[in-house]
Design a protein around this motif. Structure first.
Motif, mmCIF file in Angstrom:
data_model
loop_
_atom_site.group_PDB
_atom_site.id
_atom_site.type_symbol
_atom_site.label_atom_id
_atom_site.label_comp_id
_atom_site.label_asym_id
_atom_site.label_seq_id
_atom_site.Cartn_x
_atom_site.Cartn_y
_atom_site.Cartn_z
ATOM 1 N N ILE A 293 6.191 5.367 -8.698
ATOM 2 C CA ILE A 293 6.349 3.921 -8.607
ATOM 3 C C ILE A 293 7.432 3.629 -7.574
ATOM 4 C CG2 ILE A 293 8.021 3.797 -10.517
ATOM 5 C CD1 ILE A 293 6.566 1.099 -11.291
ATOM 6 N N CYS A 294 7.223 2.581 -6.790
ATOM 7 C CA CYS A 294 8.224 2.214 -5.788
ATOM 8 C C CYS A 294 8.195 0.718 -5.530
ATOM 9 C CB CYS A 294 7.999 2.971 -4.483
ATOM 10 S SG CYS A 294 6.485 2.556 -3.611
ATOM 11 N N VAL A 295 9.327 0.221 -5.038
ATOM 12 C CA VAL A 295 9.441 -1.131 -4.498
ATOM 13 C C VAL A 295 10.028 -0.957 -3.115
ATOM 14 C CG1 VAL A 295 10.536 -3.392 -4.676
ATOM 15 C CG2 VAL A 295 9.747 -2.241 -6.749
ATOM 16 N N THR A 296 9.315 -1.442 -2.094
ATOM 17 C CA THR A 296 9.779 -1.328 -0.714
ATOM 18 C C THR A 296 9.900 -2.706 -0.094
ATOM 19 O OG1 THR A 296 7.501 -1.030 0.055
ATOM 20 C CG2 THR A 296 8.790 0.956 -0.359
ATOM 21 N N LYS A 297 10.903 -2.859 0.762
ATOM 22 C CA LYS A 297 11.093 -4.134 1.459
ATOM 23 C C LYS A 297 9.961 -4.338 2.467
ATOM 24 C CE LYS A 297 16.102 -4.717 1.395
ATOM 25 N NZ LYS A 297 17.268 -4.922 2.278
ATOM 26 N N LYS A 298 9.474 -5.565 2.546
ATOM 27 C CA LYS A 298 8.459 -5.920 3.529
ATOM 28 C C LYS A 298 9.125 -5.993 4.900
ATOM 29 C CE LYS A 298 4.824 -7.550 2.554
ATOM 30 N NZ LYS A 298 3.560 -6.848 2.724
ATOM 31 N N GLU A 299 8.533 -5.369 5.901
ATOM 32 C CA GLU A 299 9.113 -5.397 7.251
ATOM 33 C C GLU A 299 9.174 -6.810 7.810
ATOM 34 O OE1 GLU A 299 7.662 -2.626 10.153
ATOM 35 O OE2 GLU A 299 7.556 -1.036 8.643
ATOM 36 N N GLU A 300 8.125 -7.603 7.573
ATOM 37 C CA GLU A 300 8.075 -8.954 8.132
ATOM 38 C C GLU A 300 8.995 -9.936 7.412
ATOM 39 O OE1 GLU A 300 4.491 -8.397 5.405
ATOM 40 O OE2 GLU A 300 5.473 -7.233 6.942
#
Length: 162
Positions: A77-84
Motif C-alpha cells: 500500500i502506498c500514498v504518493t504525491k501527484k506530480e501535477e
C-alpha cells in the motif's frame, strides 16, 4: 465453537533486499484491475528497480509500506504525491488473493492515510478504482473517501480534515 483470533496488522518499510517479497506479492494478486503497468509474472529485476525508486521517494514524495498480517507479508500500500499537484496524494494498494475479504486492506488504508497526512504536505488523498472492483471501492468508502466522479473508473477523495 471456536472464537476468532484477532489478526495483527502492521505496515512495514520496504528495503532494497525485499525484491523477492514484492515479486511474491504481485505474483499472487488478482491482476484483473491492475492495468497493464504491472507485468505477470513480476520480474525480480523490475522489483529491484522499483525498490530503489521507493528508497529515494520515501517520506518526501510518498509513503510506501508492506502490508504484514500475523508476521506474513501479504500486500502493498502506498500514498504518493501527484506530480501535477503535490498537495494531493494518490493511494494505491494490492493484496494477495488468499487474504482478501477479511478487512485487511480497510485497516491498512486507515493506517496509511493517517501516516500520509502526518508526514506528507498534502491536503487530500485520491483513489482511482475500477467501478467493477466493488471490494476496492468499499475499502475507500469505509475509510470515508467520497466518490466524486462516476464512470468506468471511480475517483474517490478523502480530505485531511474530513
Amino acid at each position: 465453537m471456536k472464537e476468532a483470533v484477532p489478526m495483527v496488522l502492521e505496515l512495514g518499510y520496504w528495503h532494497l533486499t525485499d525484491s523477492h517479497i514484492i515479486t511474491n506479492i504481485l505474483d499472487h494478486v488478482d491482476h484483473t484491475y491492475m492495468g497493464e503497468t504491472i507485468p505477470y509474472p513480476y520480474p525480480e529485476i523490475i522489483a529491484h528497480w522499483w525498490l530503489q525508486s521507493v528508497q529515494k521517494k520515501e517520506g518526501e514524495n510518498g509513503i510506501y509500506r508492506i502490508v504484514i498480517v500475523d508476521g506474513q507479508q501479504v500486500g502493498h500500500i502506498c500514498v504518493t504525491k501527484k506530480e501535477e499537484d503535490p498537495t494531493i496524494g494518490e493511494i494505491q494498494y494490492c493484496l494477495m488473493e488468499n487474504f482478501q475479504n477479511h478487512g485487511i486492506m480497510t485497516k491498512a488504508c486507515k493506517q496509511i492515510c493517517k501516516i500520509a497526512f502526518e508526514q506528507l504536505d498534502i491536503t487530500k488523498i485520491m483513489g482511482r478504482v475500477y467501478r467493477a472492483n466493488v471490494a476496492s471501492c468499499r475499502v475507500l468508502e469505509k475509510n470515508h473517501f467520497q466518490c466524486c466522479q462516476e464512470a468506468s473508473i471511480r475517483i474517490y477523495i478523502k480530505h485531511k480534515d474530513g
